[in-house]
Design a protein around this motif. Structure first.
Motif, mmCIF file in Angstrom:
data_model
loop_
_atom_site.group_PDB
_atom_site.id
_atom_site.type_symbol
_atom_site.label_atom_id
_atom_site.label_comp_id
_atom_site.label_asym_id
_atom_site.label_seq_id
_atom_site.Cartn_x
_atom_site.Cartn_y
_atom_site.Cartn_z
ATOM 1 N N TRP A 218 129.097 124.087 20.881
ATOM 2 C CA TRP A 218 128.714 123.423 19.687
ATOM 3 C C TRP A 218 129.962 121.941 19.760
ATOM 4 O O TRP A 218 131.147 121.892 19.375
ATOM 5 N N PRO B 66 129.109 118.208 18.697
ATOM 6 C CA PRO B 66 128.256 116.929 18.296
ATOM 7 C C PRO B 66 128.981 115.690 18.611
ATOM 8 O O PRO B 66 130.318 115.592 18.463
ATOM 9 N N PHE C 11 128.112 111.387 18.054
ATOM 10 C CA PHE C 11 127.440 110.416 17.488
ATOM 11 C C PHE C 11 127.024 109.397 18.513
ATOM 12 O O PHE C 11 126.386 108.524 18.535
ATOM 13 N N SER D 80 125.628 114.938 23.060
ATOM 14 C CA SER D 80 125.780 116.125 22.320
ATOM 15 C C SER D 80 125.546 117.305 22.812
ATOM 16 O O SER D 80 124.400 117.531 23.397
ATOM 17 N N LEU E 294 124.782 120.854 21.242
ATOM 18 C CA LEU E 294 124.290 121.259 19.780
ATOM 19 C C LEU E 294 123.672 122.791 19.920
ATOM 20 O O LEU E 294 122.669 122.859 19.684
ATOM 21 N N ARG F 82 128.660 123.532 9.000
ATOM 22 C CA ARG F 82 128.249 122.361 9.802
ATOM 23 C C ARG F 82 127.198 121.815 9.231
ATOM 24 O O ARG F 82 126.967 120.473 9.520
ATOM 25 N N SER G 281 128.890 119.036 7.220
ATOM 26 C CA SER G 281 129.653 118.230 7.927
ATOM 27 C C SER G 281 128.730 117.258 8.700
ATOM 28 O O SER G 281 129.035 115.942 8.542
ATOM 29 N N GLN G 282 127.546 117.698 9.288
ATOM 30 C CA GLN G 282 126.652 116.599 9.688
ATOM 31 C C GLN G 282 125.853 115.925 8.724
ATOM 32 O O GLN G 282 125.387 114.737 9.003
ATOM 33 N N THR H 144 123.846 108.479 6.205
ATOM 34 C CA THR H 144 122.973 108.867 7.334
ATOM 35 C C THR H 144 121.545 108.220 7.509
ATOM 36 O O THR H 144 121.070 108.235 6.467
ATOM 37 N N GLU I 46 122.327 114.265 16.162
ATOM 38 C CA GLU I 46 123.336 114.706 15.371
ATOM 39 C C GLU I 46 123.166 115.058 13.897
ATOM 40 O O GLU I 46 124.035 115.920 13.309
ATOM 41 N N THR I 47 122.313 114.140 13.259
ATOM 42 C CA THR I 47 122.028 114.338 11.815
ATOM 43 C C THR I 47 120.809 115.436 11.777
ATOM 44 O O THR I 47 120.952 116.210 10.886
ATOM 45 N N ALA J 164 121.113 119.430 11.346
ATOM 46 C CA ALA J 164 121.409 120.000 10.280
ATOM 47 C C ALA J 164 120.025 120.830 9.398
ATOM 48 O O ALA J 164 120.150 121.849 9.055
#
Length: 492
Positions: free
Chosen positions: A241, A243, A245, A249, A251, A443, A446-447, A452, A458-459, A462
């Motif tokens: 994991w 990420p 931006f 990434s 994931l 996570r 966090s994401q 956003t 990366e977004t 979630a």
């Protein structure tokens, strides 16, 4: 008119409708309630509901849809070049809303007139100073296009609110007049009111179901968008994991699943024995006075906010574990196994404490549901109290207890604040409970922290994490409910 005042006016009109409708029905029956088809209160409720319910429904729908429509129209007015590099349209729209709110406050406080707010032509620095005087903080400098968008936002919002007030008032008055005009002694008010209440109950149940469906569909659509941007094989079968931006990434959900299950396992190892033993004592051994005092006191733990548990983990439990395991020769054990207050053990211990009342309350209810005849039969055959509990009561209650444990497990898997503050933020595979790890819920937080645009993997990851967590907890809940239902069918 402010929304709260509009609601109060609707309630006042509804109350007036109740008394006027009731009086009109009695007057049509020459004051004799026996000549009425229904009780007098039904006539009043018919007028009150006719004036209140449709108006409130339109008000709720309007308040829900208007911001979305205004945001959509105003965002289309902002050219792409007005969005500074490194920011998003959502961040610009936040400034637009703050400027519009500041203009409203300035007008309300007399700093400018409504006409000046509509036709403002000045530098943004001047606007910043004006709005700063009324307590509105803005972000980065905004171009004139954004100022015009804020003025349009304010105008559209105010116009929509005015139209909403007129429409809601007309609907309320129309419903009042229509139902009041139909009120007479032969009107079947009871039938109409009961059908209306039934319709409201159906709508309430439908809204609850549709809300659940909407949540699931929203996650499904965003998860689909994520998998169009990122490989599903890396998400489900990768081992890292990381990420980034800026691209490239990794994931994978597997390290997060491991951390989630590890923390939940420690929590259950703490909560299940303590909660089950507490339930056995309260249901089988404690006196009525002790039970009436101890059970509410134990269940107070369930009412403590999880952020308080998180602070307890970060400030008390974590440092205590560090003193025990992690200060080398100066520590209690003289070892250096733990380097920081955040660890799997810290979060698991505190989460287990949080789950104790959950396990004990459910287990207590299940144990009390075991028929007294089974206890009496065991005691009559010569078994002691402890033998009856071990060999009769617990085996009889075991399916329900298993269901309670599974429900507690689903609660542990979905916990956020305790693991955010107590477990750390490192996604990795490790069997050492004294190391910091992270979980799925951590996570997700966090994401989605910060502004956003929901356009990058990366977004969007979630939502994939949330959908996976939803499927896991749903499966545990369904399994627990199946076991509990089977248990109840056996002993009811």
């Amino acid at each position: 008119m402010p929304t709260i005042w509009l609601v109060l006016v609707l309630i006042a009109l509804s109350v007036a409708g109740f008394f006027l409708g009731r009086s009109r029905a009695l007057a049509s029956a020459n004051g004799n309630p026996k000549n009425l088809h229904s009780l007098p209160s039904y006539y009043g409720h018919n007028v009150a509901l006719s004036a209140l319910v449709p108006a409130l429904a339109i008000l709720a729908a309007w308040l829900l849809l208007q911001p979305m429509l205004v945001d959509t129209r105003v965002s289309n007015m902002i050219p792409q070049e007005a969005v500074p590099e490194g920011t998003t349209l959502g961040l610009v729209m936040s400034d637009v809303r703050r400027v519009a709110e500041g203009l409203d406050i300035a007008v309300a406080q007399g700093a400018m007139t409504a006409e000046q707010a509509r036709n403002l032509r000045t530098e943004f620095s001047d606007v910043r100073g004006l709005l700063g005087e009324v307590g509105v903080a803005l972000g980065a400098d905004v171009r004139p296009e954004v100022m015009r968008a804020a003025q349009a936002y304010r105008t559209m919002s105010n116009t929509g609110t005015t139209i909403m007030t007129i429409v809601v008032a007309l609907v309320a008055v129309g419903g009042f007049a229509w139902s009041y005009g139909r009120t007479h002694k032969d009107f079947r008010a009871r039938n109409v009111v009961e059908q209306g209440i039934m319709a409201l109950l159906i709508i309430a149940a439908s809204l609850a179901i549709l809300t659940t469906v909407g949540i699931v569909l929203s996650m499904l659509f965003e998860t689909r968008n994520f998998f169009t941007l990122h490989s599903w094989t890396d998400f489900f079968f990768g081992g890292t994991w990381a990420p980034n931006f800026r691209g490239d990434s990794e994931l994978s959900i597997l390290p997060l699943l491991w951390g989630t299950f590890y923390v939940s396992l420690i929590a259950l190892l703490v909560a299940v024995p303590l909660g089950l033993f507490a339930a056995i004592y309260l249901s089988e051994y404690a006196s009525a006075a002790t039970r009436s005092f101890a059970k509410p006191l134990l269940e107070i733990l369930a009412g403590i906010p999880t952020i308080v548990y998180g602070l307890f983990a970060l400030l008390t439990v974590g440092p205590a574990l560090v003193r025990f395991f992690g200060q080398g020769e100066d520590g209690i054990l003289g070892v250096e196994w733990m380097t920081g207050a955040t660890s799997v053990l810290t979060a698991g211990l505190v989460m287990g404490i949080m789950l104790i009342p959950f396990v004990s309350s459910l287990s207590d209810d299940i144990i009390n549901a075991v028929p007294q005849a089974m206890r009496d039969g065991s005691l009559g055959l010569g078994a002691t109290k402890s033998e009856t509990v071990r060999q009769v009561v617990i085996p009889a209650a075991l399916p329900g207890i298993v269901g309670a444990v599974l429900l507690a497990a689903s609660r542990a898997i979905g916990e956020t604040m305790i693991v955010v503050m107590g477990a750390g933020a490192i996604a990795k595979f490790s069997a050492n409970p004294l190391e910091a790890m992270t979980t799925i819920t951590t996570r997700i937080v966090s994401q989605l922290t910060g502004d956003t645009d929901f356009a990058s993997p990366e977004t969007l990851v979630a939502f994939a994490l949330g959908l996976t967590l939803f499927v896991l907890t749903l499966g545990l809940n369904v399994l627990a409910l199946y076991i509990v239902r089977k248990y109840r069918e056996q002993y009811d």
